[in-house]
Design a protein around this motif. Sequence first.
Motif, PDB file in Angstrom:
ATOM      1  N   ALA A  29       0.828  -1.211   0.000  1.00 41.05           N
ATOM      2  CA  ALA A  29       0.000   0.000   0.000  1.00 41.05           C
ATOM      3  C   ALA A  29       0.860   1.258   0.000  1.00 41.05           C
ATOM      4  O   ALA A  29       0.543   2.241  -0.688  1.00 41.05           O
ATOM      5  N   ARG A  30       1.932   1.236   0.749  1.00 36.24           N
ATOM      6  CA  ARG A  30       2.828   2.405   0.760  1.00 36.24           C
ATOM      7  C   ARG A  30       3.478   2.602  -0.607  1.00 36.24           C
ATOM      8  O   ARG A  30       3.638   3.732  -1.074  1.00 36.24           O
ATOM      9  N   ASN A  31       3.840   1.507  -1.251  1.00 33.63           N
ATOM     10  CA  ASN A  31       4.384   1.611  -2.604  1.00 33.63           C
ATOM     11  C   ASN A  31       3.315   2.089  -3.582  1.00 33.63           C
ATOM     12  O   ASN A  31       3.605   2.881  -4.487  1.00 33.63           O
ATOM     13  N   ILE A  60      -8.157  -2.676   6.839  1.00 29.43           N
ATOM     14  CA  ILE A  60      -8.289  -1.364   6.206  1.00 29.43           C
ATOM     15  C   ILE A  60      -7.772  -0.276   7.140  1.00 29.43           C
ATOM     16  O   ILE A  60      -7.053   0.641   6.720  1.00 29.43           O
ATOM     17  N   GLY A  61      -8.114  -0.369   8.424  1.00 31.37           N
ATOM     18  CA  GLY A  61      -7.609   0.601   9.393  1.00 31.37           C
ATOM     19  C   GLY A  61      -6.096   0.553   9.513  1.00 31.37           C
ATOM     20  O   GLY A  61      -5.434   1.596   9.615  1.00 31.37           O
ATOM     21  N   GLY A  65      -3.945   3.713   8.362  1.00 32.43           N
ATOM     22  CA  GLY A  65      -3.098   4.330   9.379  1.00 32.43           C
ATOM     23  C   GLY A  65      -1.635   4.365   8.991  1.00 32.43           C
ATOM     24  O   GLY A  65      -0.879   5.187   9.501  1.00 32.43           O
ATOM     25  N   GLY A  66      -1.228   3.479   8.081  1.00 32.10           N
ATOM     26  CA  GLY A  66       0.167   3.422   7.647  1.00 32.10           C
ATOM     27  C   GLY A  66       0.432   4.151   6.352  1.00 32.10           C
ATOM     28  O   GLY A  66       1.553   4.116   5.841  1.00 32.10           O
ATOM     29  N   THR A  67      -0.599   4.784   5.797  1.00 35.42           N
ATOM     30  CA  THR A  67      -0.468   5.590   4.580  1.00 35.42           C
ATOM     31  C   THR A  67      -1.058   6.970   4.869  1.00 35.42           C
ATOM     32  O   THR A  67      -1.583   7.210   5.949  1.00 35.42           O
ATOM     33  N   SER A  68      -1.000   7.856   3.888  1.00 33.47           N
ATOM     34  CA  SER A  68      -1.481   9.215   4.186  1.00 33.47           C
ATOM     35  C   SER A  68      -2.423   9.796   3.148  1.00 33.47           C
ATOM     36  O   SER A  68      -3.231  10.665   3.483  1.00 33.47           O
ATOM     37  N   THR A  69      -2.368   9.355   1.890  1.00 34.17           N
ATOM     38  CA  THR A  69      -3.187   9.990   0.859  1.00 34.17           C
ATOM     39  C   THR A  69      -4.035   9.017   0.046  1.00 34.17           C
ATOM     40  O   THR A  69      -5.116   9.385  -0.398  1.00 34.17           O
ATOM     41  N   ILE A  70      -3.585   7.809  -0.183  1.00 32.86           N
ATOM     42  CA  ILE A  70      -4.304   6.879  -1.050  1.00 32.86           C
ATOM     43  C   ILE A  70      -5.643   6.505  -0.421  1.00 32.86           C
ATOM     44  O   ILE A  70      -5.759   6.385   0.808  1.00 32.86           O
ATOM     45  N   ARG A  71      -6.669   6.354  -1.265  1.00 33.01           N
ATOM     46  CA  ARG A  71      -7.955   5.883  -0.766  1.00 33.01           C
ATOM     47  C   ARG A  71      -7.837   4.401  -0.420  1.00 33.01           C
ATOM     48  O   ARG A  71      -7.188   3.627  -1.133  1.00 33.01           O
ATOM     49  N   VAL A  72      -8.479   4.007   0.677  1.00 34.45           N
ATOM     50  CA  VAL A  72      -8.410   2.630   1.162  1.00 34.45           C
ATOM     51  C   VAL A  72      -9.847   2.144   1.369  1.00 34.45           C
ATOM     52  O   VAL A  72     -10.708   2.897   1.823  1.00 34.45           O
ATOM     53  N   GLY A  73     -10.093   0.893   1.023  1.00 30.52           N
ATOM     54  CA  GLY A  73     -11.465   0.433   1.183  1.00 30.52           C
ATOM     55  C   GLY A  73     -11.623  -1.052   1.027  1.00 30.52           C
ATOM     56  O   GLY A  73     -10.662  -1.816   1.005  1.00 30.52           O
ATOM     57  N   ALA A  74     -12.889  -1.450   0.903  1.00 29.57           N
ATOM     58  CA  ALA A  74     -13.261  -2.852   0.836  1.00 29.57           C
ATOM     59  C   ALA A  74     -13.671  -3.207  -0.580  1.00 29.57           C
ATOM     60  O   ALA A  74     -14.487  -2.524  -1.180  1.00 29.57           O
ATOM     61  N   GLY A  75     -13.105  -4.282  -1.080  1.00 28.06           N
ATOM     62  CA  GLY A  75     -13.482  -4.751  -2.408  1.00 28.06           C
ATOM     63  C   GLY A  75     -13.784  -6.242  -2.432  1.00 28.06           C
ATOM     64  O   GLY A  75     -13.183  -6.948  -3.222  1.00 28.06           O
TER      65      GLY A  75
END
Length: 337
Positions: A29-31, A60-61, A65-75
Amino acid sequence: MLPISILDLAHVPEGSTPADALRNTLDLARNAERLGYERFWLAEHHNMIGIASAATSVVIGYVAGGTSTIRVGAGGIMLPNHSPLVIAEQFGTLATLYPGRIDLGLGRAPGTDQRTLRALRRDPNSADSFPQDVLELQALLGPLQPGQVVQAVPGTDTNVPLWILGSSLFGAQLAAMLGLPYGFASHFAPEALMQAVAVYRARFQPSQQCAKSYVMAGVNVIAADTDAEARRLFTSVQQTFTNMFRGTRGRLPAPIDDIETYWSPMEKVQASAMLACSFVGDAETVRERLQAFIDRTGADELMVAAAIHDHGARVRSYEILAEVRRQLRPAEARAVG
């Protein structure tokens, strides 16, 4: 530029642990954030030793919490497994902690077997109420209404964006009726893709969330520096699908040199049909085949899965895809250009 996102199942490769898989998920996710991907989604599956994302909202949390801008969600979240109120509270909490970054894709399938479904304390027929459950969830995440007795705290008025996910005409019709974006699971069930997309677009009713239809198509992309290496990496996925037909699900297998020695002719036909929307090769091969897929489907966004045994090779695959992305054109722009 066409939005491209990542679907991660937190695969547990052979020789590793769920803890390793979850750490690799966060690193990926960070990459993904560094490489400019649109969103990073995780999927709910239960009782599968090769997938570590069962507690999807928790993961997801962890990722958000380990990223700052990318959208995160459930798929996605398999809504028949849950009370809409519980999901509203979970994703309302996520949206409160990470405002403007949380997506909620909803599926109708259980994401598991019938015995595990009973262990989840859900009625095997709960999928029948999926449309009503979606509406209830949408209301719980929306503004508080006069006289409303039960509310999600946090959750009320967070307006977490909802997506309908599916691999059949049912989901396409529901997404169109509700005016929600639609994600098709063509990365493992491509047969009805074109028909479902056509139905969705033809019947779409604008809503407060979406003024016009929006199609996300799932694909597998396995990219490497050479076609041969990419094809070798892809054998992990091919073995996994073959094992599903054999009833021997397990952890993500290491790649092998010759997949033809692993599957039978019938298994090859079955697995290859399910994996028809897979794009495997070096940058140029992937670019050509992805562009053809975009032109054929008119997809507004791609959701890319890459079940690769070695984490470094997986990150490299997404690096190559990020380079390819700059050369891809949306179908409409390509048609008039």
